[in-house]
Design an enzyme around this catalytic site. Structure first.
Site, mmCIF file in Angstrom:
data_model
loop_
_atom_site.group_PDB
_atom_site.id
_atom_site.type_symbol
_atom_site.label_atom_id
_atom_site.label_comp_id
_atom_site.label_asym_id
_atom_site.label_seq_id
_atom_site.Cartn_x
_atom_site.Cartn_y
_atom_site.Cartn_z
ATOM 1 N N PRO A 38 -10.760 18.430 37.234
ATOM 2 C CG PRO A 38 -10.095 18.614 39.468
ATOM 3 C CD PRO A 38 -11.256 18.846 38.548
ATOM 4 C CG ASP A 39 -5.155 15.200 35.423
ATOM 5 O OD1 ASP A 39 -4.872 15.789 36.494
ATOM 6 O OD2 ASP A 39 -4.329 15.058 34.496
ATOM 7 C CG PHE A 40 -7.645 11.052 39.353
ATOM 8 C CD1 PHE A 40 -8.366 11.109 40.536
ATOM 9 C CD2 PHE A 40 -8.321 10.754 38.179
ATOM 10 C CE1 PHE A 40 -9.728 10.864 40.557
ATOM 11 C CE2 PHE A 40 -9.691 10.507 38.185
ATOM 12 C CZ PHE A 40 -10.383 10.563 39.374
ATOM 13 N NE ARG A 41 -2.515 7.816 39.512
ATOM 14 C CZ ARG A 41 -3.778 7.417 39.375
ATOM 15 N NH1 ARG A 41 -4.514 7.876 38.390
ATOM 16 N NH2 ARG A 41 -4.299 6.557 40.222
ATOM 17 C CG ASN A 112 -13.047 10.023 32.553
ATOM 18 O OD1 ASN A 112 -12.039 9.648 33.149
ATOM 19 N ND2 ASN A 112 -12.998 10.767 31.463
ATOM 20 C CG ASP A 114 -16.790 12.752 33.534
ATOM 21 O OD1 ASP A 114 -17.374 12.045 32.691
ATOM 22 O OD2 ASP A 114 -15.622 13.167 33.367
ATOM 23 C CG HIS A 131 -12.316 2.978 37.051
ATOM 24 N ND1 HIS A 131 -11.209 3.778 36.973
ATOM 25 C CD2 HIS A 131 -11.876 1.717 36.828
ATOM 26 C CE1 HIS A 131 -10.139 3.022 36.701
ATOM 27 N NE2 HIS A 131 -10.531 1.777 36.603
HETATM 28 P P1 OAD Z 1 -4.721 10.446 35.538
HETATM 29 O O1 OAD Z 1 -4.843 11.743 36.239
HETATM 30 O O2 OAD Z 1 -3.916 9.380 36.177
HETATM 31 O O3 OAD Z 1 -4.114 10.677 34.088
HETATM 32 C C1 OAD Z 1 -4.609 11.686 33.233
HETATM 33 C C2 OAD Z 1 -3.708 11.762 32.012
HETATM 34 O O4 OAD Z 1 -4.265 12.702 31.115
HETATM 35 C C3 OAD Z 1 -2.279 12.227 32.340
HETATM 36 O O5 OAD Z 1 -1.356 11.442 31.626
HETATM 37 C C4 OAD Z 1 -2.273 13.679 31.850
HETATM 38 O O6 OAD Z 1 -0.999 14.081 31.371
HETATM 39 C C5 OAD Z 1 -3.275 13.622 30.722
HETATM 40 N N1 OAD Z 1 -3.938 14.893 30.442
HETATM 41 C C6 OAD Z 1 -4.419 15.807 31.315
HETATM 42 N N2 OAD Z 1 -4.998 16.839 30.679
HETATM 43 C C7 OAD Z 1 -4.878 16.585 29.356
HETATM 44 C C8 OAD Z 1 -5.262 17.270 28.170
HETATM 45 N N3 OAD Z 1 -5.909 18.435 28.208
HETATM 46 N N4 OAD Z 1 -4.930 16.709 26.972
HETATM 47 C C9 OAD Z 1 -4.285 15.522 26.922
HETATM 48 N N5 OAD Z 1 -3.908 14.833 28.002
HETATM 49 C C10 OAD Z 1 -4.196 15.332 29.203
HETATM 50 O O7 OAD Z 1 -6.220 9.949 35.239
HETATM 51 P P2 OAD Z 1 -6.719 8.501 34.806
HETATM 52 O O8 OAD Z 1 -5.697 7.800 33.991
HETATM 53 O O9 OAD Z 1 -8.077 8.644 34.250
HETATM 54 O O10 OAD Z 1 -10.107 5.966 39.730
HETATM 55 O O11 OAD Z 1 -6.820 7.805 36.232
HETATM 56 C C11 OAD Z 1 -7.239 6.487 36.361
HETATM 57 C C12 OAD Z 1 -8.003 6.270 37.630
HETATM 58 O O12 OAD Z 1 -7.243 6.723 38.749
HETATM 59 C C13 OAD Z 1 -9.293 7.037 37.733
HETATM 60 O O13 OAD Z 1 -10.363 6.391 37.075
HETATM 61 C C14 OAD Z 1 -9.518 7.163 39.203
HETATM 62 C C15 OAD Z 1 -8.129 7.332 39.724
HETATM 63 O O14 OAD Z 1 -7.874 6.753 40.947
HETATM 64 C C16 OAD Z 1 -11.325 6.064 40.301
HETATM 65 O O15 OAD Z 1 -11.966 7.069 40.372
HETATM 66 C C17 OAD Z 1 -11.853 4.789 40.823
#
Ligand code: OAD
Length: 287
Positions: A38-41, A112, A114, A131
Site C-alpha cells: 500500500p502507499d502511505f497517503r 521506496n 521495498d 529514503h
Molecule cells: P504517498 O502515499 O505520499 O503518495 C503516493 C502517491 O501515489 C499519491 O499521490 C497517490 O495518489 C499515487 N498513487 C497511488 N497508487 C497509484 C497508482 N496505481 N498509479 C498512480 N499513482 C498512484 O507516498 P510517497 O510520496 O512515496 O517515508 O511518500 C513519501 C514518503 O512518505 C515515503 O518514502 C515514506 C513516507 O513517510 C519513509 O518511509 C521514510
C-alpha cells in the site's frame, strides 16, 4: 514567440527520436501498489489511514526517530508486514530498467524502501534509494552494521532486534526516519538534476521534503512529466513555500510541464507503446 508546453505524446515522441539523453525519474509508493504494497497517503487504502492498531500519537510517528527511541515496538510490528518478501517489480520498475538499457537513464531517485528497483536489476550506480532500504540495519548505540539477513528472522518473530556487539542498542533498519539525515547518495542530486533534459515523476505525493523539492532542481528548459493518480506538486504555500512555483500545468507561463493522470502501470504501458518499445518491454515483463 510563445513556447508550447510538451504533452504526454510529444514527450513519448521525443524519447523515440532520441531527443532526451539524460532522463531522471523520481518515484514513490504509487509505483509499488501494483506489487501489493500500500502507499502511505491515499485515503482509505494508504498505510497512514490504517494505523489504529499501533496506538500512535499521529500516523507519521511510526517513522519518527523521536518516537522510535521511546517506543520501537510499533515500527517493528509494521516492519514485519513491510519487509519485502517475494514481491515482484511492476511494469513501471521495468520501464526504468528499459530506459537504462537504452542508455538514456541518468538516474532513478526512489523514495521506496521495498528494493523492487534492485529486483528489476537497475544498476546500483543508476539508483538512489533516497529514503534508504531494508538491505542493512545499524545499532543506534554503537553504529555496528547488520545485513537484512541477520535481523530479519528476529523481526519476523515479532521481536525488537538488539545489538549483539554492545548489548545495549536497538538495531534499526537503514530506512530514513523523520528527523534523520538522508543517505549520502542523495547528495548526488545537486549535480544530477541540473544536467537532466527530462524529469519523469511517478507515483509520489511529493509531500515529503527534501525529496519533493527536487522537482525545482532541474533547469528551466528541462521538460517535466508527472504520471500519478492525482495532481501533485502544484503550488501550495505550506509545501513549496520558498518562492517555488511547483509544476506549472495550469499556468499561462508553462513551457515545460506535462501530466498524465491515472493508474501509472496502465499509463506506462501506453507510453511504451507510443515510444515503440513494446517488444523489449514485454521481454522484461516476461523475465
Ligand atoms: P504517498 O502515499 O505520499 O503518495 C503516493 C502517491 O501515489 C499519491 O499521490 C497517490 O495518489 C499515487 N498513487 C497511488 N497508487 C497509484 C497508482 N496505481 N498509479 C498512480 N499513482 C498512484 O507516498 P510517497 O510520496 O512515496 O517515508 O511518500 C513519501 C514518503 O512518505 C515515503 O518514502 C515514506 C513516507 O513517510 C519513509 O518511509 C521514510
Amino acid at each position: 514567440q510563445k513556447l508550447i508546453p510538451p504533452s504526454f505524446g510529444s514527450i513519448a515522441r521525443g524519447i523515440k527520436n532520441n531527443k532526451y539523453k539524460k532522463i531522471i525519474l523520481m518515484t514513490g509508493a504509487g509505483i509499488s501498489v501494483a506489487a501489493g504494497i500500500p502507499d502511505f497517503r491515499s485515503p482509505k487504502t494508504g498505510l497512514y489511514s490504517k494505523l489504529e492498531k499501533y496506538d500512535l500519537p499521529y500516523p507519521e510517528a511510526i517513522f519518527s526517530m523521536e518516537y522510535f527511541k521511546k517506543n520501537p515496538k510499533p515500527f517493528f510490528k509494521l516492519a514485519k508486514e513491510l519487509i519485502p518478501k517475494d514481491l515482484k517489480p511492476t511494469p513501471v520498475h521495468h520501464f526504468c530498467k528499459l530506459l537504462e538499457k537504452k542508455k538514456v537513464l541518468h538516474r532513478v531517485y526512489t523514495q521506496n524502501i521495498d528494493t523492487l528497483e534492485r529486483k528489476a536489476n537497475i544498476l546500483p550506480e543508476k539508483l538512489v534509494e533516497a529514503h534508504g532500504s531494508f538491505a542493512y540495519a545499524t545499532c543506534l548505540k554503537c553504529r555496528y552494521r547488520y545485513t537484512q539477513k541477520e535481523i530479519q528472522p528476529i523481526i519476523m518473530k515479532g521481536k525488537v532486534p538488539k545489538c549483539k556487539k554492545c548489548k545495549k542498542g536497538v538495531v534499526k533498519p537503514n530506512i530514513t526516519f523523520f528527523g534523520e539525515n538522508l543517505p549520502s547518495g542523495f547528495s548526488l542530486a545537486h549535480r544530477d538534476f541540473p544536467k537532466a533534459d527530462l524529469l519523469i515523476v511517478i507515483g509520489t505525493s511529493l509531500q515529503v521534503m527534501p525529496f519533493g523539492s527536487l522537482i525545482h532542481h532541474v533547469n528551466e528548459d528541462c521538460h517535466r512529466l508527472l504520471i500519478n493518480k492525482e495532481e501533485v506538486g502544484v503550488y501550495r504555500k505550506s509545501i513549496f513555500s520558498r518562492g517555488h512555483k511547483g509544476f506549472r500545468f495550469n499556468r499561462s507561463d508553462n513551457t515545460r510541464d506535462a501530466k498524465k493522470l491515472g493508474d501509472c502501470q496502465e499509463i506506462i504501458k501506453q507510453f511504451v507503446k507510443l515510444i515503440g518499445w513494446e517488444k523489449e518491454f514485454n521481454e522484461l515483463l516476461d523475465e
